[in-house]
Each structure stands twice: as C-alpha cells, then as structure tokens.
Design an enzyme around this catalytic site. Structure first.
Site, mmCIF file in Angstrom:
data_model
loop_
_atom_site.group_PDB
_atom_site.id
_atom_site.type_symbol
_atom_site.label_atom_id
_atom_site.label_comp_id
_atom_site.label_asym_id
_atom_site.label_seq_id
_atom_site.Cartn_x
_atom_site.Cartn_y
_atom_site.Cartn_z
ATOM 1 N N CYS A 46 -5.286 -4.387 4.224
ATOM 2 C CA CYS A 46 -4.097 -3.554 4.427
ATOM 3 C C CYS A 46 -3.251 -4.294 5.449
ATOM 4 O O CYS A 46 -3.783 -4.785 6.457
ATOM 5 C CB CYS A 46 -4.506 -2.182 4.950
ATOM 6 S SG CYS A 46 -3.140 -1.183 5.569
ATOM 7 N N THR A 47 -1.953 -4.370 5.204
ATOM 8 C CA THR A 47 -1.111 -5.194 6.081
ATOM 9 C C THR A 47 -0.943 -4.591 7.478
ATOM 10 O O THR A 47 -0.464 -5.272 8.389
ATOM 11 C CB THR A 47 0.262 -5.453 5.436
ATOM 12 O OG1 THR A 47 0.856 -4.194 5.071
ATOM 13 C CG2 THR A 47 0.127 -6.328 4.212
ATOM 14 N N HIS A 48 -1.329 -3.333 7.654
ATOM 15 C CA HIS A 48 -1.318 -2.768 9.007
ATOM 16 C C HIS A 48 -2.442 -3.349 9.868
ATOM 17 O O HIS A 48 -2.323 -3.387 11.100
ATOM 18 C CB HIS A 48 -1.511 -1.249 8.969
ATOM 19 C CG HIS A 48 -0.290 -0.465 8.579
ATOM 20 N ND1 HIS A 48 0.246 -0.480 7.318
ATOM 21 C CD2 HIS A 48 0.497 0.382 9.311
ATOM 22 C CE1 HIS A 48 1.296 0.328 7.274
ATOM 23 N NE2 HIS A 48 1.475 0.862 8.475
ATOM 24 N N CYS A 52 2.591 -4.604 0.953
ATOM 25 C CA CYS A 52 1.733 -3.413 1.040
ATOM 26 C C CYS A 52 0.685 -3.535 -0.055
ATOM 27 O O CYS A 52 1.037 -3.567 -1.247
ATOM 28 C CB CYS A 52 2.593 -2.171 0.839
ATOM 29 S SG CYS A 52 1.659 -0.624 0.839
ATOM 30 N N ASN A 53 -0.573 -3.616 0.332
ATOM 31 C CA ASN A 53 -1.655 -3.720 -0.658
ATOM 32 C C ASN A 53 -1.690 -2.489 -1.551
ATOM 33 O O ASN A 53 -1.941 -2.580 -2.751
ATOM 34 C CB ASN A 53 -2.999 -3.841 0.058
ATOM 35 C CG ASN A 53 -3.156 -5.172 0.757
ATOM 36 O OD1 ASN A 53 -3.684 -6.113 0.190
ATOM 37 N ND2 ASN A 53 -2.681 -5.263 1.986
ATOM 38 N N THR A 54 -1.447 -1.334 -0.950
ATOM 39 C CA THR A 54 -1.541 -0.077 -1.688
ATOM 40 C C THR A 54 -0.445 -0.011 -2.756
ATOM 41 O O THR A 54 -0.718 0.322 -3.910
ATOM 42 C CB THR A 54 -1.423 1.100 -0.698
ATOM 43 O OG1 THR A 54 -2.381 0.892 0.356
ATOM 44 C CG2 THR A 54 -1.670 2.421 -1.365
ATOM 45 N N ASP A 64 7.248 -2.310 3.117
ATOM 46 C CA ASP A 64 5.906 -1.734 3.268
ATOM 47 C C ASP A 64 6.056 -0.220 3.423
ATOM 48 O O ASP A 64 7.148 0.271 3.738
ATOM 49 C CB ASP A 64 5.196 -2.332 4.502
ATOM 50 C CG ASP A 64 3.792 -1.762 4.687
ATOM 51 O OD1 ASP A 64 3.098 -1.526 3.680
ATOM 52 O OD2 ASP A 64 3.390 -1.517 5.845
ATOM 53 N N SER A 65 4.958 0.474 3.252
ATOM 54 C CA SER A 65 4.962 1.925 3.496
ATOM 55 C C SER A 65 5.366 2.219 4.939
ATOM 56 O O SER A 65 5.790 3.329 5.247
ATOM 57 C CB SER A 65 3.575 2.493 3.241
ATOM 58 O OG SER A 65 2.656 1.905 4.143
ATOM 59 N N TYR A 104 0.876 5.680 2.559
ATOM 60 C CA TYR A 104 0.812 5.756 1.096
ATOM 61 C C TYR A 104 -0.634 5.978 0.630
ATOM 62 O O TYR A 104 -0.862 6.521 -0.437
ATOM 63 C CB TYR A 104 1.328 4.468 0.461
ATOM 64 C CG TYR A 104 2.825 4.317 0.390
ATOM 65 C CD1 TYR A 104 3.697 5.216 0.987
ATOM 66 C CD2 TYR A 104 3.374 3.244 -0.315
ATOM 67 C CE1 TYR A 104 5.074 5.038 0.904
ATOM 68 C CE2 TYR A 104 4.739 3.069 -0.412
ATOM 69 C CZ TYR A 104 5.591 3.963 0.201
ATOM 70 O OH TYR A 104 6.945 3.779 0.102
HETATM 71 N N1 DGL Z 1 0.298 -1.539 4.793
HETATM 72 C C1 DGL Z 1 -0.163 -0.727 3.687
HETATM 73 C C2 DGL Z 1 -1.173 -1.509 2.856
HETATM 74 O O1 DGL Z 1 -1.225 -2.721 2.960
HETATM 75 C C3 DGL Z 1 -0.596 0.601 4.183
HETATM 76 C C4 DGL Z 1 -0.733 1.632 3.121
HETATM 77 C C5 DGL Z 1 -0.568 3.038 3.605
HETATM 78 O O2 DGL Z 1 0.531 3.409 3.983
HETATM 79 O O3 DGL Z 1 -1.558 3.778 3.539
HETATM 80 O O4 DGL Z 1 -1.891 -0.961 2.059
#
Ligand code: DGL
Length: 295
Positions: free
Chosen positions: A200-202, A90-92, A27-28, A59
């Site tokens: 978003c996984t966060h 990471c969705n992004t 992930d980011s 990201y």
């Molecule tokens: N966990 C990332 C996601 O699912 C976060 C992206 C980011 O770093 O902005 O999109």
C-alpha cells in the site's frame, strides 16, 4: 506495476508535442506522495499534478463499485486538466479498477501492485509477509500475482486495518500505531519471514516505525522507485518526456478532496516540500448525492 496504452475517450492524444504537459498522480489519500517523491527524484523535469481523494479515504474499506467510480472520476478530471499520463499510485484502486480506467482514458497509465515478484526473488527463508488493504489482498489481480510468483515462497498476507487512517491523520509513529504494527509484524517474524512487502503506498511513510519493531530482520519491499522508472519508460515510449528547460525540480501542483491540511503537513515533514494544497470537488456517480460519503 502495470502499464497500458491509450485507447479511447477522455484525454489529450499522445501525439504532437505534449511533452510539457503534466503527469497526473492520484491516490485515495496521502500514500501516493511516496510515489510522487520517487517520481520527482527520477524525473525532475516533469510537471506533476497530485490528487488525494482524502475525503473518501480509505478505499480499502469501500465497496468495489465505489472505488471504480472514484478512480475513473479522478482519472477523467486529471485528463481534463491536460495530464499527458496518469499514475494510479494506489494498490487498491489499481487492483480494483485499472481495467476500467484503461478502457475510458486516452492517456497512458501506470498502475501499482504489491512487490510480490521482488520479494520472491530476494527472500532467503522463502517466507515473506505482505501488508496491504483487504481490497487489494482479495482482488483477482493480487491472487494472480501470488499464483505467478509464489510457487516456492510462502506469503503471509495481513490486511493493514487502521494503517491508512493513521497516515491520513499524519500519525507515523504514535504508541498506538506502533502497537498496531507490532500485532501485524510479530506473527510474521515468528513464522520465519525475512521480507516484508509494503503493498500500500501509504506504508512507506511507516518505515521508521516498522524498522523500530523489526530492526534488520525484515527486508522492506517498496516499489515506488520501480514505478518511477516504469513511468519514465512509458513516457519515452510515447514521446512524452519533458525536456529540461531549467535546472532544479519543476514544482508540483497539489489537490485534495478534503481541506488539504494533512497533505500539506505530510508533504512538509516527510517530503520537505512546502506545498500549497487546493481543495477540489470531483463529483462522481457515487458521490453526487448529499449523503454521498457513505460507501
Ligand atoms: N494508498 C492506497 C493503496 O496503495 C491506500 C488504499 C486505501 O485508501 O485504503 O492501496
């Protein structure tokens, strides 16, 4: 979520006995730990390697080429560590780069995407909120998802500016964060939403703070368990499932592109994992120069 078969280039071939090799999760930053938590619960015999690209998070504030560059570099690094499969948690990064990574890596991939389909299936008011990064929301993949599943359901798409940064500093409940969340969620409630997609996984790490604001007025859609099940199917399809050699959960290895202290803290407080996090340098085209942290 999305899955792909191996095609070419970097990585072990999905033949022979690779079942004991680890699964790479990336992930980011720290958000992918919410996916790792679900994968450990679903697949306790799988060895896992987790990489947080926290030095370059979020990201969602980066340009498309930067996200693709980092996603590919980390995927290749994990494949070189012997990963038998990769979860882009990471969705992004999935929205922006999964097609490129699919072309370059010779291991099966599992990506993630906001749970638009389950939200459309479950919303009774036919109004649902979506919290995700700006990059995810404007991506062609997300727009295609909406077109496919949102015909009779209204999705209120809200960029979660500031939320990834909060989780990255291990803030999952400060007054400032709650105020920010409230500013995103109250308009959704006012518009009649009964469902909230955590795109978003966060964001699953913010579930308690979200619950404090919305109570049971919003059903939260988090796809991490579905992702873990999808990984299980993909490993099975490729003959890559680890066979149990001992009881208990196989320990995971944790890496970060920053000093890893926040990853260690979040893993301990929210996942109850006493993790040693190793700092790692993963060079890429956009981060090779000394002033490379600029997007
Ligand atoms: N966990 C990332 C996601 O699912 C976060 C992206 C980011 O770093 O902005 O999109």
């Amino acid at each position: 979520m999305s899955t792909e078969s191996p095609s070419s280039s970097v990585g072990i071939a999905a033949s022979g006995d690779n079942s004991r090799a680890p699964v790479g999760i990336f992930d980011s930053g720290l958000g992918g730990l919410s996916v790792l938590r679900a994968v450990r619960a679903q697949l306790p015999n799988e060895a896992l390697i987790y990489v947080a690209d926290s030095l370059y998070a979020p990201y969602g504030e980066r340009d498309d080429d930067f996200i693709a560059d980092r996603t590919l570099a980390i995927g290749e690094w994990l494949a070189k560590q012997g990963a038998k499969a990769l979860v882009v948690a990471c969705n992004t990064a999935t929205a922006q780069s999964i097609a490129l990574v699919r072309e370059k890596l010779a291991i099966p991939l599992v990506g993630v995407e906001p749970g638009i389909k389950p939200a459309a299936l479950q919303s009774k008011t036919r109004v649902a909120g979506v919290l995700a990064t700006q990059v995810t929301l404007r991506s062609a993949r997300f727009q295609a998802l909406l077109e496919r599943y949102a015909s009779d359901c209204r999705f209120l798409c809200q960029p979660g500016h500031g939320l990834v940064q909060a989780v990255e500093r291990c803030d999952v409940g400060s007054a400032e964060l709650r105020e920010l969340l409230r500013s995103y969620l109250e308009p959704m409630l006012d518009a009649g939403a009964d469902t909230l997609v955590l795109g978003c996984t966060h964001y699953p790490f913010l579930d308690a703070a979200i619950r404090d604001i919305v109570g049971d007025r919003l059903m939260l859609i988090d796809t991490s368990v579905a992702i873990a099940r999808q990984l299980e199917r993909v490993l099975e399809q490729h003959g890559l499932r680890a066979t149990p050699e001992r009881t208990g959960t196989v320990p995971a290895r944790f890496y970060s592109t920053d000093d890893g202290s926040h990853q260690q803290q979040l893993a301990a407080t929210l996942l109850h994992i006493d993790a040693t996090v190793d700092q790692v340098v993963i060079p890429s085209r956009r981060t090779a120069a000394p002033d490379s942290q600029a997007a």
